[in-house]
Design an enzyme around this catalytic site. Structure first.
Site, short mmCIF file in Angstrom:
data_model
loop_
_atom_site.label_atom_id
_atom_site.label_comp_id
_atom_site.label_asym_id
_atom_site.label_seq_id
_atom_site.Cartn_x
_atom_site.Cartn_y
_atom_site.Cartn_z
N CYS A 89 0.84 -1.20 0.00
CA CYS A 89 0.00 0.00 0.00
C CYS A 89 0.88 1.25 0.00
O CYS A 89 1.53 1.53 -0.99
CB CYS A 89 -0.97 -0.04 1.18
SG CYS A 89 -2.43 1.02 0.97
N HIS A 197 -3.32 -5.86 0.94
CA HIS A 197 -2.66 -6.09 2.23
C HIS A 197 -2.57 -7.56 2.57
O HIS A 197 -3.49 -8.12 3.19
CB HIS A 197 -3.42 -5.37 3.34
CG HIS A 197 -3.28 -3.89 3.33
ND1 HIS A 197 -2.33 -3.23 4.07
CD2 HIS A 197 -3.99 -2.94 2.68
CE1 HIS A 197 -2.45 -1.92 3.88
NE2 HIS A 197 -3.44 -1.72 3.03
N GLU A 199 -0.73 -8.85 4.88
CA GLU A 199 -0.59 -8.98 6.34
C GLU A 199 -1.93 -8.98 7.05
O GLU A 199 -2.02 -9.35 8.24
CB GLU A 199 0.32 -7.86 6.88
CG GLU A 199 -0.32 -6.49 7.05
CD GLU A 199 -0.46 -5.71 5.75
OE1 GLU A 199 -0.86 -4.53 5.84
OE2 GLU A 199 -0.15 -6.25 4.68
#
Length: 225
Positions: A89, A197, A199
């Site tokens: 990002c 994302h 994560e």
């Protein structure tokens, strides 16, 4: 040898803890935390992660000020030596602004902030970061960005496509990105920038585990698992 991963934090980063948690959960080793003003990186790093957020409040262009931080000079040198670097990002924006990846991230075509799950196709399943996926498979990662519209000139787009450097592509139209590109590798394959994302998709409790595969791919290769 134990995995040594580092997470860079800038003023305005807000996904640095998420990234550190993901690295620790997959590797079993705490991530080293590095402040943007540090001129040097810790010794013997296996991987560097630049997280999402709004570094420096997204003033000027997203990632532009962060790319001039002292630590980024060290990150660029490390990447040029072959150290793997993952930018997610805002981290993707920092990587393009620092010249480690081609292109730029512009305002979403709809001119609004987009926050939802996005389905992606794995375009290159042979990189350090994507070897755990099959090329052509569909995965799902959360997205949350206002400036994720990937842009590059036609010649650059043709080159990265021809070299197999598009890592992920949005399955559907998301933000106006050229050729629906969601993630790009550098020529050496050791730098990956992506807007979604991973994560945030490492446990079923978070809604999915496709992101865990990405970290397992990279960390497993780096520590010889």
């Amino acid at each position: 040898m134990a995995f040594r991963g580092a997470v860079i934090t800038f003023p305005g980063s807000n996904c640095d803890r998420d990234m550190a948690v993901a690295l620790e959960k997959v590797s079993g080793e705490p991530a080293l935390r590095v402040w943007h003003a540090d001129a040097d990186l810790p010794d013997r790093l296996d991987m560097i992660a630049i997280p999402g957020g709004f570094s420096y409040g997204d003033y000027l262009r997203c990632g532009a000020i962060a790319s001039r931080s002292p630590v980024m000079r060290a990150v660029v040198r490390a990447a040029e030596r072959g150290v793997p670097v993952l930018g997610v990002c805002n981290g993707f924006q920092v990587l393009t602004e620092s010249g480690l990846l081609p292109g730029a991230l512009m305002r979403n075509a709809q001119l609004n902030f987009t926050c939802r799950e996005a389905r992606l196709t794995v375009e290159n399943g042979q990189s350090l970061f994507t070897a755990g996926f099959e090329s052509g498979s569909v995965v799902s990662f959360p997205i949350a960005h206002h400036d994720g519209n990937y842009f590059a000139d036609a010649e650059t787009l043709d080159q990265i496509e021809g070299d197999g450097r598009v890592a992920f592509r949005y399955l559907d139209e998301v933000n106006g990105s050229q050729r629906r590109i969601a993630g790009v590798l550098n020529a050496g394959g050791n730098v990956l920038g992506m807007m979604p994302h991973p994560e945030r998709a490492i446990e079923p409790e978070l809604g999915g585990t496709d992101g865990r595969v990405l970290f397992e791919s990279a960390i497993g290769a780096l520590v010889g698992a």
